[in-house]
Design a protein around this motif. Structure first.
Motif, PDB file in Angstrom:
ATOM      1  N   PRO A 181     -14.509  43.681 -59.536  1.00 54.06           N
ATOM      2  CA  PRO A 181     -14.574  42.224 -59.762  1.00 54.06           C
ATOM      3  C   PRO A 181     -13.240  41.520 -59.520  1.00 54.06           C
ATOM      4  CG  PRO A 181     -15.770  43.380 -61.481  1.00 54.06           C
ATOM      5  CD  PRO A 181     -15.056  44.446 -60.685  1.00 54.06           C
ATOM      6  N   SER A 182     -12.119  42.226 -59.764  1.00 55.99           N
ATOM      7  CA  SER A 182     -10.808  41.595 -59.574  1.00 55.99           C
ATOM      8  C   SER A 182     -10.543  41.254 -58.106  1.00 55.99           C
ATOM      9  CB  SER A 182      -9.695  42.508 -60.104  1.00 55.99           C
ATOM     10  OG  SER A 182      -9.640  43.717 -59.359  1.00 55.99           O
ATOM     11  N   ALA A 183     -11.226  41.956 -57.193  1.00 54.55           N
ATOM     12  CA  ALA A 183     -11.040  41.666 -55.771  1.00 54.55           C
ATOM     13  C   ALA A 183     -11.490  40.251 -55.432  1.00 54.55           C
ATOM     14  CB  ALA A 183     -11.818  42.680 -54.920  1.00 54.55           C
ATOM     15  N   TRP A 184     -12.441  39.742 -56.205  1.00 61.80           N
ATOM     16  CA  TRP A 184     -13.046  38.438 -55.932  1.00 61.80           C
ATOM     17  C   TRP A 184     -12.368  37.298 -56.684  1.00 61.80           C
ATOM     18  CZ3 TRP A 184     -16.924  38.306 -52.312  1.00 61.80           C
ATOM     19  CH2 TRP A 184     -17.472  39.541 -51.955  1.00 61.80           C
ATOM     20  N   GLU A 185     -11.302  37.615 -57.413  1.00 62.03           N
ATOM     21  CA  GLU A 185     -10.611  36.606 -58.218  1.00 62.03           C
ATOM     22  C   GLU A 185      -9.368  36.080 -57.500  1.00 62.03           C
ATOM     23  OE1 GLU A 185      -9.771  38.769 -61.753  1.00 62.03           O
ATOM     24  OE2 GLU A 185     -11.880  38.862 -62.408  1.00 62.03           O
ATOM     25  N   GLY A 186      -9.041  34.820 -57.757  1.00 71.10           N
ATOM     26  CA  GLY A 186      -7.827  34.234 -57.197  1.00 71.10           C
ATOM     27  C   GLY A 186      -7.883  34.102 -55.697  1.00 71.10           C
ATOM     28  N   THR A 187      -6.770  34.425 -55.041  1.00 76.08           N
ATOM     29  CA  THR A 187      -6.700  34.324 -53.583  1.00 76.08           C
ATOM     30  C   THR A 187      -6.526  35.714 -52.974  1.00 76.08           C
ATOM     31  OG1 THR A 187      -4.299  33.983 -53.633  1.00 76.08           O
ATOM     32  CG2 THR A 187      -5.704  32.014 -53.652  1.00 76.08           C
ATOM     33  N   ALA A 188      -6.742  35.781 -51.690  1.00 75.97           N
ATOM     34  CA  ALA A 188      -6.557  37.029 -50.949  1.00 75.97           C
ATOM     35  C   ALA A 188      -5.944  36.682 -49.596  1.00 75.97           C
ATOM     36  CB  ALA A 188      -7.886  37.757 -50.772  1.00 75.97           C
TER      37      ALA A 188
ATOM     38  N   VAL B 252      -3.642  34.963 -43.035  1.00 76.97           N
ATOM     39  CA  VAL B 252      -4.377  33.838 -43.614  1.00 76.97           C
ATOM     40  C   VAL B 252      -4.618  34.095 -45.105  1.00 76.97           C
ATOM     41  CG1 VAL B 252      -6.532  32.527 -43.562  1.00 76.97           C
ATOM     42  CG2 VAL B 252      -5.529  33.363 -41.429  1.00 76.97           C
ATOM     43  N   THR B 253      -4.333  33.083 -45.915  1.00 71.57           N
ATOM     44  CA  THR B 253      -4.608  33.163 -47.348  1.00 71.57           C
ATOM     45  C   THR B 253      -5.747  32.203 -47.678  1.00 71.57           C
ATOM     46  OG1 THR B 253      -2.299  33.681 -47.857  1.00 71.57           O
ATOM     47  CG2 THR B 253      -3.651  32.870 -49.671  1.00 71.57           C
ATOM     48  N   MET B 254      -6.721  32.678 -48.437  1.00 73.54           N
ATOM     49  CA  MET B 254      -7.854  31.849 -48.821  1.00 73.54           C
ATOM     50  C   MET B 254      -8.408  32.340 -50.151  1.00 73.54           C
ATOM     51  SD  MET B 254     -10.914  33.187 -46.254  1.00 73.54           S
ATOM     52  CE  MET B 254     -10.020  32.784 -44.756  1.00 73.54           C
ATOM     53  N   PRO B 255      -9.296  31.552 -50.782  1.00 75.10           N
ATOM     54  CA  PRO B 255      -9.922  32.052 -52.006  1.00 75.10           C
ATOM     55  C   PRO B 255     -10.561  33.412 -51.761  1.00 75.10           C
ATOM     56  CG  PRO B 255     -10.425  29.727 -51.702  1.00 75.10           C
ATOM     57  CD  PRO B 255      -9.733  30.183 -50.443  1.00 75.10           C
ATOM     58  N   ALA B 256     -10.410  34.311 -52.718  1.00 74.52           N
ATOM     59  CA  ALA B 256     -10.907  35.672 -52.534  1.00 74.52           C
ATOM     60  C   ALA B 256     -12.411  35.708 -52.279  1.00 74.52           C
ATOM     61  CB  ALA B 256     -10.560  36.515 -53.757  1.00 74.52           C
ATOM     62  N   THR B 257     -13.153  34.772 -52.876  1.00 73.48           N
ATOM     63  CA  THR B 257     -14.602  34.763 -52.642  1.00 73.48           C
ATOM     64  C   THR B 257     -14.919  34.471 -51.180  1.00 73.48           C
ATOM     65  OG1 THR B 257     -14.631  32.448 -53.373  1.00 73.48           O
ATOM     66  CG2 THR B 257     -15.244  34.117 -54.998  1.00 73.48           C
ATOM     67  N   GLU B 258     -14.130  33.599 -50.558  1.00 75.27           N
ATOM     68  CA  GLU B 258     -14.329  33.303 -49.134  1.00 75.27           C
ATOM     69  C   GLU B 258     -13.893  34.485 -48.269  1.00 75.27           C
ATOM     70  OE1 GLU B 258     -12.758  29.598 -47.728  1.00 75.27           O
ATOM     71  OE2 GLU B 258     -13.370  28.518 -49.529  1.00 75.27           O
ATOM     72  N   MET B 259     -12.790  35.124 -48.668  1.00 81.20           N
ATOM     73  CA  MET B 259     -12.302  36.273 -47.911  1.00 81.20           C
ATOM     74  C   MET B 259     -13.344  37.393 -47.911  1.00 81.20           C
ATOM     75  SD  MET B 259      -9.675  37.311 -46.098  1.00 81.20           S
ATOM     76  CE  MET B 259      -8.152  36.491 -46.631  1.00 81.20           C
ATOM     77  N   GLY B 260     -13.978  37.613 -49.051  1.00 79.76           N
ATOM     78  CA  GLY B 260     -15.015  38.630 -49.125  1.00 79.76           C
ATOM     79  C   GLY B 260     -16.191  38.301 -48.228  1.00 79.76           C
ATOM     80  N   LEU B 261     -16.545  37.035 -48.169  1.00 78.06           N
ATOM     81  CA  LEU B 261     -17.646  36.599 -47.307  1.00 78.06           C
ATOM     82  C   LEU B 261     -17.295  36.805 -45.836  1.00 78.06           C
ATOM     83  CD1 LEU B 261     -20.458  35.340 -47.411  1.00 78.06           C
ATOM     84  CD2 LEU B 261     -19.382  33.081 -47.442  1.00 78.06           C
ATOM     85  N   VAL B 262     -16.058  36.485 -45.469  1.00 79.02           N
ATOM     86  CA  VAL B 262     -15.600  36.695 -44.092  1.00 79.02           C
ATOM     87  C   VAL B 262     -15.678  38.184 -43.740  1.00 79.02           C
ATOM     88  CG1 VAL B 262     -13.586  36.610 -42.565  1.00 79.02           C
ATOM     89  CG2 VAL B 262     -14.132  34.652 -44.010  1.00 79.02           C
TER      90      VAL B 262
ATOM     91  N   GLN C  81      -6.825  45.880 -48.049  1.00 77.32           N
ATOM     92  CA  GLN C  81      -5.576  45.423 -48.643  1.00 77.32           C
ATOM     93  C   GLN C  81      -5.733  44.043 -49.268  1.00 77.32           C
ATOM     94  OE1 GLN C  81      -3.055  45.846 -45.169  1.00 77.32           O
ATOM     95  NE2 GLN C  81      -2.320  47.847 -45.845  1.00 77.32           N
ATOM     96  N   ALA C  82      -6.563  43.197 -48.647  1.00 74.69           N
ATOM     97  CA  ALA C  82      -6.817  41.871 -49.218  1.00 74.69           C
ATOM     98  C   ALA C  82      -7.488  41.998 -50.578  1.00 74.69           C
ATOM     99  CB  ALA C  82      -7.689  41.051 -48.268  1.00 74.69           C
ATOM    100  N   ALA C  83      -8.463  42.888 -50.686  1.00 79.06           N
ATOM    101  CA  ALA C  83      -9.157  43.085 -51.964  1.00 79.06           C
ATOM    102  C   ALA C  83      -8.215  43.623 -53.027  1.00 79.06           C
ATOM    103  CB  ALA C  83     -10.330  44.043 -51.766  1.00 79.06           C
ATOM    104  N   GLN C  84      -7.261  44.436 -52.596  1.00 75.31           N
ATOM    105  CA  GLN C  84      -6.301  45.041 -53.533  1.00 75.31           C
ATOM    106  C   GLN C  84      -5.121  44.120 -53.836  1.00 75.31           C
ATOM    107  OE1 GLN C  84      -5.512  48.521 -51.177  1.00 75.31           O
ATOM    108  NE2 GLN C  84      -7.183  49.711 -52.082  1.00 75.31           N
ATOM    109  N   LYS C  85      -5.160  42.913 -53.279  1.00 74.00           N
ATOM    110  CA  LYS C  85      -4.112  41.896 -53.502  1.00 74.00           C
ATOM    111  C   LYS C  85      -2.751  42.376 -53.013  1.00 74.00           C
ATOM    112  CE  LYS C  85      -7.344  39.666 -55.740  1.00 74.00           C
ATOM    113  NZ  LYS C  85      -8.142  38.641 -55.050  1.00 74.00           N
ATOM    114  N   LYS C  86      -2.741  43.076 -51.892  1.00 71.92           N
ATOM    115  CA  LYS C  86      -1.482  43.537 -51.325  1.00 71.92           C
ATOM    116  C   LYS C  86      -0.927  42.463 -50.395  1.00 71.92           C
ATOM    117  CE  LYS C  86      -2.317  48.479 -51.779  1.00 71.92           C
ATOM    118  NZ  LYS C  86      -2.409  49.793 -51.103  1.00 71.92           N
ATOM    119  N   PHE C  87      -0.228  41.522 -50.997  1.00 72.34           N
ATOM    120  CA  PHE C  87       0.292  40.392 -50.232  1.00 72.34           C
ATOM    121  C   PHE C  87       1.491  40.788 -49.373  1.00 72.34           C
ATOM    122  CE2 PHE C  87      -2.159  38.320 -53.516  1.00 72.34           C
ATOM    123  CZ  PHE C  87      -2.781  37.298 -52.834  1.00 72.34           C
ATOM    124  N   ASP C  88       1.984  42.028 -49.550  1.00 70.00           N
ATOM    125  CA  ASP C  88       3.103  42.478 -48.726  1.00 70.00           C
ATOM    126  C   ASP C  88       2.610  43.229 -47.491  1.00 70.00           C
ATOM    127  OD1 ASP C  88       2.069  44.601 -50.130  1.00 70.00           O
ATOM    128  OD2 ASP C  88       4.004  45.551 -50.539  1.00 70.00           O
ATOM    129  N   ALA C  89       1.300  43.161 -47.245  1.00 65.67           N
ATOM    130  CA  ALA C  89       0.738  43.805 -46.054  1.00 65.67           C
ATOM    131  C   ALA C  89       1.276  43.105 -44.803  1.00 65.67           C
ATOM    132  CB  ALA C  89      -0.786  43.732 -46.087  1.00 65.67           C
TER     133      ALA C  89
END
Length: 199
Positions: free
Chosen positions: A98-105, A110-120, A55-63
């Protein structure tokens, strides 16, 4: 397509899916390197984190917001053998974009840069794959292309650990293999073995 994104989720997902094939019902009550977690608890955690990071990768902030519930084998679906591989594959597919890694997730409140979220997320898969392998007596070989960025990521944390995420760093030989380095930085003892057998 994986070369268009910072990290490839396919190797750790394949590894965990392969490990699932070697898990028996007797293993579900066995201890793991995660204190107080059985294999069944760990499988429940893997299912939950896979859905959350998808859901984070899909930018579902209403999760669902807030930290996830404490993992429990009691919450594990009776069909986990067929369902868990699917949610793991969904996770790999979601982070292939690629859009999963853009912006925030956002995941687990917890909200963080998407690149960090992917690493986590990759770190969770890799460490818990190791946990599963050790707990069930299976071999585990993480992708070295992922271990180097994970070691860099884990090295930035405090040596006393991060409550709820990592235990204190375990001291190991300076020339240890990459996987042992990553595992120790995540607060695990690379020499961990079950103290009791599954029954």
């Amino acid at each position: 397509m994986a070369d268009r994104v910072p990290l490839d989720f396919a190797p750790p997902v394949r590894q965990v899916r392969s490990l699932l094939l070697g898990i028996t019902d007797d293993h579900l009550r066995a201890p793991t390197p995660c204190p107080d977690w059985t294999v069944g608890d760990l499988l429940d955690h893997l299912a939950g984190l896979s859905r959350a990071f998808t859901q984070a990768a899909q930018k579902k902030f209403d999760a669902p917001d807030g930290p996830p519930p404490e993992p429990s084998a009691a919450h594990l679906s009776a069909q986990w053998r067929s369902r868990l591989p699917v949610v793991l594959e969904d996770l790999a597919i979601a982070w292939r974009s690629p859009s999963a890694w853009e912006g925030t997730a956002r995941a687990g409140g917890v909200t963080m840069p998407a690149t960090e979220m992917g690493l986590v997320a990759v770190n969770e898969l890799t460490m818990h794959g190791w946990d599963l392998a050790r707990a069930t007596g299976q071999e585990y070989a993480a992708d070295p292309r992922l271990l180097e960025p994970l070691i860099e990521f884990l090295s930035q944390g405090p040596s006393e650990g991060t409550p709820g995420m990592f235990g204190p760093v375990v001291e190991i030989e300076s020339e240890a293999e990459l996987l042992d380095q990553a595992v120790s930085l995540a607060g695990r003892n690379p020499r961990w073995r079950p103290t009791t057998s599954a029954h």
